[in-house]
Design an enzyme around this catalytic site. Structure first.
Site, PDB file in Angstrom:
ATOM      1  N   THR A  53       0.826  -1.210   0.000  1.00 58.27           N
ATOM      2  CA  THR A  53       0.000   0.000   0.000  1.00 58.27           C
ATOM      3  C   THR A  53       0.859   1.258   0.000  1.00 58.27           C
ATOM      4  O   THR A  53       0.429   2.314  -0.473  1.00 58.27           O
ATOM      5  CB  THR A  53      -0.940  -0.005   1.217  1.00 58.27           C
ATOM      6  OG1 THR A  53      -1.780  -1.170   1.149  1.00 58.27           O
ATOM      7  CG2 THR A  53      -1.824   1.228   1.261  1.00 58.27           C
ATOM      8  N   TYR A 110       3.310 -13.027   4.396  1.00 59.45           N
ATOM      9  CA  TYR A 110       2.243 -12.391   3.609  1.00 59.45           C
ATOM     10  C   TYR A 110       1.833 -13.365   2.519  1.00 59.45           C
ATOM     11  O   TYR A 110       2.557 -13.568   1.542  1.00 59.45           O
ATOM     12  CB  TYR A 110       2.746 -11.070   3.039  1.00 59.45           C
ATOM     13  CG  TYR A 110       1.705 -10.245   2.290  1.00 59.45           C
ATOM     14  CD1 TYR A 110       0.361 -10.608   2.256  1.00 59.45           C
ATOM     15  CD2 TYR A 110       2.077  -9.083   1.627  1.00 59.45           C
ATOM     16  CE1 TYR A 110      -0.576  -9.851   1.579  1.00 59.45           C
ATOM     17  CE2 TYR A 110       1.148  -8.307   0.944  1.00 59.45           C
ATOM     18  CZ  TYR A 110      -0.176  -8.698   0.923  1.00 59.45           C
ATOM     19  OH  TYR A 110      -1.104  -7.945   0.244  1.00 59.45           O
ATOM     20  N   LYS A 147      -0.238 -12.710   7.302  1.00 57.91           N
ATOM     21  CA  LYS A 147      -1.230 -11.835   6.691  1.00 57.91           C
ATOM     22  C   LYS A 147      -1.932 -12.673   5.636  1.00 57.91           C
ATOM     23  O   LYS A 147      -1.348 -13.031   4.614  1.00 57.91           O
ATOM     24  CB  LYS A 147      -0.592 -10.594   6.052  1.00 57.91           C
ATOM     25  CG  LYS A 147      -1.618  -9.674   5.388  1.00 57.91           C
ATOM     26  CD  LYS A 147      -0.967  -8.455   4.757  1.00 57.91           C
ATOM     27  CE  LYS A 147      -2.025  -7.601   4.053  1.00 57.91           C
ATOM     28  NZ  LYS A 147      -1.426  -6.419   3.386  1.00 57.91           N
ATOM     29  N   ILE A 163      -4.491  -6.514   8.877  1.00 55.15           N
ATOM     30  CA  ILE A 163      -3.663  -5.481   8.254  1.00 55.15           C
ATOM     31  C   ILE A 163      -4.519  -4.911   7.140  1.00 55.15           C
ATOM     32  O   ILE A 163      -4.680  -5.520   6.081  1.00 55.15           O
ATOM     33  CB  ILE A 163      -2.343  -6.069   7.722  1.00 55.15           C
ATOM     34  CG1 ILE A 163      -1.520  -6.646   8.875  1.00 55.15           C
ATOM     35  CG2 ILE A 163      -1.539  -5.010   6.968  1.00 55.15           C
ATOM     36  CD1 ILE A 163      -0.248  -7.373   8.444  1.00 55.15           C
TER      37      ILE A 163
END
Length: 292
Positions: free
Chosen positions: A46, A130, A158, A201
């Site tokens: 992001t 992730y 995540k 998250i």
């Protein structure tokens, strides 16, 4: 250490000259923590890290390290190589590194396991895996995820698989007590919490931090009806914020709210469209105007 609550994967705001707007970034961190976030993520996807220079990445990390040290907040940092992980040893504020499952290569479950075992041995900080298979191309079954969760030095995941599939349900049915599952698919965070996730998250939390904090608290407290109602509203907001490639719409909303100096993103991303921004702002207003 079990990670729980809301972690905001911070955007990188840009100023009118195209540089990183560090003052605006500092304000965003404080706003997220004031609203109840457990911590923030630096240099996650992001934050457009691939579009930043080495100097800009250092400046971003300096700002977030300073604020998290001051506020005693948790700081996760995107890092995907041994070199990047070792550099985090110089930053005592870092709680854990967020490490992407190797993209494109599709090494299989055994290869992914060996990769994270190698990273964990070299890393001075714990790792959060992730897992986002529709971006990396690497699927992992529930047994693969359990093996990852059992690696020394790996403290969480995540989890962003595009929805709630059979492997997600299977995996969440049997999690070791000190391993954190953090939802990374904003639209599906409520059902993931219902299945036992610890937190999220969540890029959407830039514009609704208080509400996502409340959602997690409701599920953890067993208030199913309240969590469902709020979860549906937040899912609608997240759908609007991800209607174009992230973080274009979020930046457009933050700029419209006067929280960052421009809505600019860097190539290959393009700015969000006017109609998309209008819908997202409408969803924010709707969330604010619903009685609690």
């Amino acid at each position: 250490m079990t990670l729980t609550g809301v972690y905001v994967p911070l955007i990188t705001p840009f100023d009118a000259s195209g540089g990183v707007a560090l003052e605006a970034l500092t304000a965003l961190v404080h706003q997220a923590l004031d609203a109840g976030a457990t911590g923030v993520v630096a240099l996650g996807t992001t934050g457009e890290p691939a579009a930043l220079s080495d100097q800009e990445r250092r400046e971003v990390l300096d700002v977030l390290s300073s604020v998290c040290r001051e506020r005693r907040a948790q700081l996760l940092v995107g890092a995907n190589s041994v070199e990047a992980l070792r550099a985090l040893g110089e930053r005592p504020e870092v709680t854990a590194a967020l490490c992407l499952v190797p993209p494109f290569l599709r090494p299989g479950g055994a290869g992914v396991l060996a990769h994270f075992g190698h990273l964990a041995q070299a890393s001075p900080v714990p790792l959060v895996v992730y897992h986002v298979p529709y971006r990396t191309g690497q699927q992992l079954c529930a047994d693969d995820l359990r093996l990852l969760a059992g690696l020394p030095g790996v403290v969480g995941i995540k989890h962003a698989v595009g929805g709630i599939d059979a492997d997600t349900v299977d995996f969440l049915a049997d999690i070791r007590p000190d391993f954190a599952v953090l939802g990374g698919e904003d639209q599906f965070i409520s059902p993931l919490l219902a299945l036992g996730a610890h937190g999220g998250i969540l890029a959407s939390a830039h514009v609704a931090t208080v509400d996502f904090v409340e959602l997690i608290a409701l599920w953890h407290a067993g208030d199913v009806d309240g969590a469902r109602r709020l979860g549906h509203r937040l899912a609608a907001l997240s759908a609007a914020l991800f209607a174009e490639p992230n973080p274009a719409v979020i930046k457009s909303v933050l700029h419209a709210q006067g929280r960052i100096p421009t809505a600019a993103v860097r190539l290959p991303l393009l700015p969000a469209g006017t109609d998309t921004t209008r819908v997202a702002l409408q969803r924010v207003d709707e969330l604010r105007n619903v009685p609690r």
